[in-house]
Design an enzyme around this catalytic site. Structure first.
Site, short mmCIF file in Angstrom:
data_model
loop_
_atom_site.label_atom_id
_atom_site.label_comp_id
_atom_site.label_asym_id
_atom_site.label_seq_id
_atom_site.Cartn_x
_atom_site.Cartn_y
_atom_site.Cartn_z
N GLU A 151 0.82 -1.21 0.00
CA GLU A 151 0.00 0.00 0.00
C GLU A 151 0.86 1.26 0.00
O GLU A 151 2.03 1.24 0.39
CB GLU A 151 -0.93 0.01 1.22
N HIS A 188 -7.02 1.84 14.25
CA HIS A 188 -8.05 0.83 14.02
C HIS A 188 -7.54 -0.56 14.39
O HIS A 188 -8.19 -1.29 15.14
CB HIS A 188 -8.46 0.85 12.54
N GLU A 189 -6.39 -0.90 13.89
CA GLU A 189 -5.88 -2.24 14.11
C GLU A 189 -5.52 -2.50 15.56
O GLU A 189 -5.68 -3.61 16.07
CB GLU A 189 -4.67 -2.49 13.21
#
Length: 272
Positions: free
Chosen positions: A206, A225-226
């Site tokens: 990415e 988030h992770e």
């Protein structure tokens, strides 16, 4: 690098690479636009696999319908569950809004659509046995990622009792952060693993950036988030929450929301 950092959690990354890859993903989903039960469409088995991977079709080896290109009852039922979870019109058809959401890059952790729509937990509610955890960085972690990941850890620490110290031995850490090859750009951006696994894997393909950059994914936002997964939180349908699984480029989302904070409080039964 600071030897003390607050908290840890799995980062299921959500970075989405440049426009060419975005276009190819959108084109794949657009092939099915407007289709409904009874249609037979080449490649629609891949859509069933997508829904299976993210929790909307049971992983049953005896289910041969998963490999067929028929828009059957199995697919219609899965689509209705998906649409209901994300507050879309529950039609069971592949309408524009459904396909638009599916074509976006997302976290690799499955949803749990049978549970409550706001904050959710992994099945069995796994969690850590201590608030004092260690974090380790693999050699694959890029230099510009240390600071934003540390900030994300500190954000969770400010709203919880968790504290993390840096482990000098990566393999011994509770949280193991790495950049690894996954499925290529613009699909699954990152994956976070529930307690007590503790792996947080960014897809190295990415376009990772710091801040708002065109065609780039903000490292801190994805890490936040992770890390939530690493702590034991699953996904939510609340779009403003950090634990919402879909993300876009040129976007920063690095502030924990009430849905995120309440989920962690409920899981670990603590009060500020």
């Amino acid at each position: 690098m600071a030897t003390k950092v607050f908290l840890c959690i799995t980062l299921l990354a959500f970075l989405f690479n440049a426009s060419a890859e975005n276009a190819s993903e959108s084109e794949f989903f657009n092939n099915f636009r407007g289709s409904r039960k009874g249609d037979n469409i080449e490649g629609i088995s891949k859509l069933k696999k997508y829904l299976q991977d993210f929790g909307y079709i049971n992983s049953d080896p005896s289910n041969t319908n998963i490999t067929s290109n028929s828009f059957d009852d199995l697919l219609e039922s899965a689509l209705k569950k998906y649409q209901s979870y994300y507050n879309l019109d529950v039609t069971g058809d592949l309408d524009d809004n459904t396909l638009s959401l599916m074509s976006q890059p997302r976290c690799g952790v499955p949803d749990f659509p049978a549970e409550r729509p706001d904050y959710t937990f992994f099945r069995g509610r796994p969690k850590w046995w201590t608030y004092d955890l260690t974090v380790g960085f693999a050699p694959s972690v890029r230099q510009d990622a240390y600071l934003p990941i540390t900030r994300a850890i500190q954000s969770w620490g400010k709203v919880s009792p968790f504290k993390c110290s840096l482990s000098q031995v990566y393999t011994n850490a509770n949280f193991k952060i790495s950049f690894v090859p996954k499925d290529g750009p613009g699909k699954i951006l990152a994956s976070g693993f529930a307690p007590r696994d503790g792996r947080l894997q960014f897809d190295q393909a990415e376009n990772w950036v710091n801040g708002k950059v065109r065609y780039g994914y903000d490292i801190e936002s994805v890490a936040l988030h992770e890390l939530g997964h690493l702590l034991g939180l699953a996904h939510t349908d609340v779009k403003t929450a950090i634990m919402y699984p879909y993300f876009s480029t040129n976007f920063v989302k690095n502030q924990l929301q009430p849905d995120d904070i309440q989920g962690l409080k409920d899981l670990y039964n603590y009060t500020p």
